[in-house]
Design a protein around this motif. Structure first.
Motif, PDB file in Angstrom:
ATOM      1  N   VAL A  97       0.851  -1.187   0.000  1.00 40.87           N
ATOM      2  CA  VAL A  97       0.000   0.000   0.000  1.00 40.87           C
ATOM      3  C   VAL A  97       0.883   1.231   0.000  1.00 40.87           C
ATOM      4  O   VAL A  97       1.820   1.324   0.809  1.00 40.87           O
ATOM      5  N   GLN A  98       0.595   2.149  -0.917  1.00 43.07           N
ATOM      6  CA  GLN A  98       1.381   3.380  -0.982  1.00 43.07           C
ATOM      7  C   GLN A  98       1.339   4.075   0.371  1.00 43.07           C
ATOM      8  O   GLN A  98       0.269   4.422   0.872  1.00 43.07           O
ATOM      9  N   GLY A  99       2.489   4.234   0.977  1.00 41.96           N
ATOM     10  CA  GLY A  99       2.539   4.701   2.353  1.00 41.96           C
ATOM     11  C   GLY A  99       2.659   6.206   2.506  1.00 41.96           C
ATOM     12  O   GLY A  99       2.980   6.944   1.573  1.00 41.96           O
ATOM     13  N   LYS A 100       2.386   6.654   3.703  1.00 37.47           N
ATOM     14  CA  LYS A 100       2.599   8.035   4.135  1.00 37.47           C
ATOM     15  C   LYS A 100       3.205   7.961   5.536  1.00 37.47           C
ATOM     16  O   LYS A 100       3.094   6.931   6.210  1.00 37.47           O
ATOM     17  N   GLN A 115      -3.346  -4.605   4.386  1.00 36.95           N
ATOM     18  CA  GLN A 115      -1.992  -5.049   4.075  1.00 36.95           C
ATOM     19  C   GLN A 115      -1.462  -5.985   5.160  1.00 36.95           C
ATOM     20  O   GLN A 115      -0.861  -7.030   4.860  1.00 36.95           O
ATOM     21  N   VAL A 156       6.927   3.986   4.818  1.00 40.92           N
ATOM     22  CA  VAL A 156       6.730   2.545   4.583  1.00 40.92           C
ATOM     23  C   VAL A 156       6.652   1.758   5.891  1.00 40.92           C
ATOM     24  O   VAL A 156       6.887   0.556   5.910  1.00 40.92           O
ATOM     25  N   TYR A 159       4.297  -1.409   5.756  1.00 44.61           N
ATOM     26  CA  TYR A 159       4.810  -2.460   4.877  1.00 44.61           C
ATOM     27  C   TYR A 159       6.049  -3.104   5.497  1.00 44.61           C
ATOM     28  O   TYR A 159       6.172  -4.334   5.546  1.00 44.61           O
ATOM     29  N   MET A 196       4.359  -3.849  -8.064  1.00 48.27           N
ATOM     30  CA  MET A 196       4.563  -3.099  -6.823  1.00 48.27           C
ATOM     31  C   MET A 196       5.559  -1.969  -7.032  1.00 48.27           C
ATOM     32  O   MET A 196       5.357  -0.842  -6.562  1.00 48.27           O
ATOM     33  N   LYS A 197       6.652  -2.282  -7.742  1.00 44.55           N
ATOM     34  CA  LYS A 197       7.673  -1.258  -7.992  1.00 44.55           C
ATOM     35  C   LYS A 197       7.093  -0.133  -8.816  1.00 44.55           C
ATOM     36  O   LYS A 197       7.308   1.052  -8.527  1.00 44.55           O
ATOM     37  N   GLN A 199       3.967   0.852  -9.076  1.00 45.12           N
ATOM     38  CA  GLN A 199       3.022   1.636  -8.276  1.00 45.12           C
ATOM     39  C   GLN A 199       3.744   2.599  -7.350  1.00 45.12           C
ATOM     40  O   GLN A 199       3.299   3.726  -7.131  1.00 45.12           O
ATOM     41  N   ALA A 200       4.860   2.159  -6.794  1.00 43.12           N
ATOM     42  CA  ALA A 200       5.582   2.968  -5.814  1.00 43.12           C
ATOM     43  C   ALA A 200       6.494   4.003  -6.459  1.00 43.12           C
ATOM     44  O   ALA A 200       6.609   5.134  -5.966  1.00 43.12           O
TER      45      ALA A 200
END
Length: 252
Positions: A97-100, A115, A156, A159, A196-197, A199-200
């Motif tokens: 999941v795209q993190g913050k 996740q 991250v 994750y 995944m790569k 998307q990130a």
């Protein structure tokens, strides 16, 4: 094609694409019969199965959602019904999941919790379901991440936490199943050419991130798959409870 895994049956979760598909193909190259699980990519799963069968091995795709812990037992049952045994489990299925940063008011806690459900509890459920039927002398490999032990950038935490959790669990399972000569290890890739790569990071890897690798490139899927399959093979029989990183030196 080698025959070192001939007669063995492997299950690769999340095997319809990316590293899972590459691992399934590498296992088949070594003679193993292979089952893969998938959630939605039915056409991709069918294409992987066709490639595996073309290598002369038996292959099966099973739709199974790792977000549902109750799906683990039926998944293993289908493998056993079709092949009659299970020797190798590769816990590959996961999401990112795209993190913050954790103090960001816009933190997507719903998907971050999902996740944790898929990456940790789903893998735990599959392992629990597989352990009683896994052949003595079998193999379990968890696909972790460099972020499980090193976190070189922000955003991250969740994750990284899911992948760190797998390390402790894998070591415990290695202790539990060691008397049956079942080995349990974690492979920690760095950046790979996967969905995944993309998307990130987008289509290209930033130059600054490449500069952080002593080997100034990202991994190929085949390189990480080869390490995973080595651990699944006869030469990996005395390696257990270990965390092996294949990240081109990122974080060194």
């Amino acid at each position: 094609m080698s025959n070192v895994l001939k007669g063995k049956v492997a299950l690769v979760t999340g095997g319809s694409r990316g590293l899972g598909a590459a691992t399934a193909e590498t296992l088949a190259d070594q003679g193993a019969d292979v089952a893969i699980s998938y959630v939605a990519s039915e056409e991709k799963a069918a294409a992987v199965v066709a490639k595996l069968k073309a290598k002369g091995v038996r292959a099966l795709a099973i739709r199974s959602d790792q977000a549902d812990m109750a799906a683990a037992r039926p998944l293993i049952d289908k493998v056993m019904q079709h092949f009659g045994r299970l020797d190798i489990l590769v816990n590959n299925a996961a999401i990112a999941v795209q993190g913050k940063p954790v103090d960001d008011p816009a933190l997507d806690t719903v998907n971050l919790d999902r996740q944790w459900q898929i990456n940790v509890l789903g893998a735990v459920a599959t392992t629990r379901a597989a352990a009683p039927v896994l052949s003595d002398g079998g193999r379990i490999i968890f696909i972790g991440s460099l972020l499980g032990t090193r976190v070189p950038f922000p955003g991250v935490a969740d994750y990284a936490g899911t992948k760190a959790a797998l390390i402790g669990y894998a070591k415990g399972v290695a202790r539990d199943l060691g008397p049956r000569n079942i080995t349990v290890n974690v492979v920690q890739p760095g950046i790979m050419p996967t969905d995944m790569k993309t998307q990130a990071l987008g289509e290209t890897v930033p130059e600054a991130l490449l500069d952080a690798h002593p080997i100034r490139r990202i991994a190929t899927l085949e390189e990480v798959a080869a390490l995973t399959v080595f651990l699944a093979g006869p030469q990996g029989g005395y390696i257990t409870g270990e965390v092996i990183t294949a990240a081109g030196g990122l974080g060194t």
